[in-house]
Design an enzyme around this catalytic site. Structure first.
Site, mmCIF file in Angstrom:
data_model
loop_
_atom_site.group_PDB
_atom_site.id
_atom_site.type_symbol
_atom_site.label_atom_id
_atom_site.label_comp_id
_atom_site.label_asym_id
_atom_site.label_seq_id
_atom_site.Cartn_x
_atom_site.Cartn_y
_atom_site.Cartn_z
ATOM 1 C CD GLU A 1 10.736 -10.041 16.273
ATOM 2 O OE1 GLU A 1 10.814 -8.834 16.545
ATOM 3 O OE2 GLU A 1 11.436 -10.911 16.828
ATOM 4 C CG HIS B 1 13.844 -10.387 14.363
ATOM 5 N ND1 HIS B 1 13.575 -9.114 13.940
ATOM 6 C CD2 HIS B 1 14.246 -10.260 15.644
ATOM 7 C CE1 HIS B 1 13.811 -8.255 14.913
ATOM 8 N NE2 HIS B 1 14.205 -8.920 15.959
ATOM 9 C CG ASP C 1 11.782 -5.245 22.666
ATOM 10 O OD1 ASP C 1 13.024 -5.063 22.792
ATOM 11 O OD2 ASP C 1 11.278 -6.309 22.244
HETATM 12 O O1 TA6 Z 1 12.742 -8.836 18.537
HETATM 13 C C1 TA6 Z 1 12.970 -7.628 19.219
HETATM 14 C C2 TA6 Z 1 14.419 -7.612 19.682
HETATM 15 O O2 TA6 Z 1 14.687 -8.681 20.573
HETATM 16 C C3 TA6 Z 1 14.716 -6.244 20.302
HETATM 17 O O3 TA6 Z 1 14.943 -6.347 21.699
HETATM 18 C C4 TA6 Z 1 15.946 -5.760 19.533
HETATM 19 O O4 TA6 Z 1 17.134 -6.186 20.172
HETATM 20 C C5 TA6 Z 1 15.714 -6.441 18.187
HETATM 21 O O5 TA6 Z 1 15.304 -7.755 18.549
HETATM 22 C C6 TA6 Z 1 16.862 -6.390 17.217
HETATM 23 O O6 TA6 Z 1 17.912 -7.173 17.655
HETATM 24 P P1 TA6 Z 1 19.261 -7.145 16.768
HETATM 25 O O7 TA6 Z 1 20.206 -8.062 17.481
HETATM 26 O O8 TA6 Z 1 18.902 -7.626 15.406
HETATM 27 O O9 TA6 Z 1 19.684 -5.702 16.739
#
Ligand code: TA6
Length: 285
Positions: A257, A154, A198
């Protein structure tokens, strides 16, 4: 040179310095929080470091989403799985003959994780630090049943201004637009950012480039073993609701990601392993 020291929040950290680059990896979730190739600005974005806390995911760097990506159907289970909030073990460290440095960390499921997810994995992350940042995430099913795995590196990339940043490499790819209730759309030539973004790009196996116009650089993301690419920027309102994001930091980051999510979640039979690899490099800036 590779040392283990105490980082922010009293958390154990590997600090890596060589003639080619510098990096930091927290043992919390094996989270790479810093990579700066020589003669370039830092490539990874992180939130306010004073908020790092054991048991909480680090905001920024390269959190590891595993054994699922995104929210779980059961809301009592943590979004993006539990691996990113667990302490990892340093298996090996080495300064390589070519001037790069390599560290390997590992994580094994235990009674606590089995209470959340009743299966067993051994997970390894190998990070090689040089003019490129190379990551290999290896998941081995050590249990007796086939498991379904969703995952992501991520990665939060640092940009000077998201409003003048374009992500290339996904032209024509179908994506799930999570800001539009999960509607399926097709990607145009480049991804520009004008609001909360997103998206999970499906059957996305190609490399991406982040063109940071204001920063005068292009960040290249090459990957293998990943069938999805996730692109995220929370923009103003959503980032303001995240205590660990930092004021006005929405302009300074973009997540690209390397993932296996939605239609690229895969079945991993007992004793089998899967490798997700990513190489990050920088041009200019
Ligand atoms: O990768 C994008 C995502 O899935 C968004 O929807 C947002 O939730 C982000 O990840 C961050 O997630 P987190 O649980 O680290 O706040």
């Amino acid at each position: 040179m590779i040392t283990q020291d105490t980082g922010v929040g009293g958390l154990p950290r590997l600090t890596i310095r060589n003639d080619l680059a510098e990096a930091e990896v927290y043992l919390l979730g094996a989270t790479v929080t810093h990579w700066k190739p020589r003669d370039h600005a830092p490539v990874l974005w992180t939130g306010p470091a004073d908020l790092y806390q054991a048991g909480k995911p680090i905001r920024g760097g390269i959190p590891l989403c595993l054994p699922w990506f995104g929210p779980h159907a059961d809301p009592t289970k943590p979004a993006h799985g539990f691996v990113r909030t667990r302490p990892w073990t340093v298996e090996r460290t080495a300064d390589l003959p070519d001037g790069r440095s390599r560290v390997k960390l590992s994580f094994t499921t235990d009674a606590e994780t089995r209470a959340i997810w009743p299966h067993d994995l051994r997970v390894g992350l190998t990070v090689t630090v040089g003019r490129t940042l190379d990551l290999e995430l290896t998941i081995t099913n050590t249990g007796s049943e086939t498991v379904l795995i969703g995952e992501a590196l991520h990665t939060y990339f640092a940009v000077e201004d998201i409003r003048r940043t374009i992500v290339h490499g996904l032209a024509g790819t179908l994506y799930v637009d999570k800001v539009a209730g999960g509607r399926h759309r097709q990607c145009g030539d480049g991804i520009a950012f004008t609001g909360e973004t997103d998206r999970v790009y499906l059957s996305a196996h190609d490399d991406c480039t982040i063109d940071d116009e204001v920063g005068g650089r292009r960040i290249h993301v090459k990957k293998s073993g990943s069938g999805a690419t996730v692109v995220w920027n929370p923009w103003i309102a959503k980032s303001a609701k995240m205590a660990d994001f930092g004021a006005d930091q929405w302009m300074k980051m973009v997540c690209v990601e390397s993932a296996n999510a939605l239609d690229s979640v895969y079945a991993l039979p007992p004793a089998f392993s899967h490798h997700l690899r990513c190489e990050i490099s920088v041009e200019g800036g």
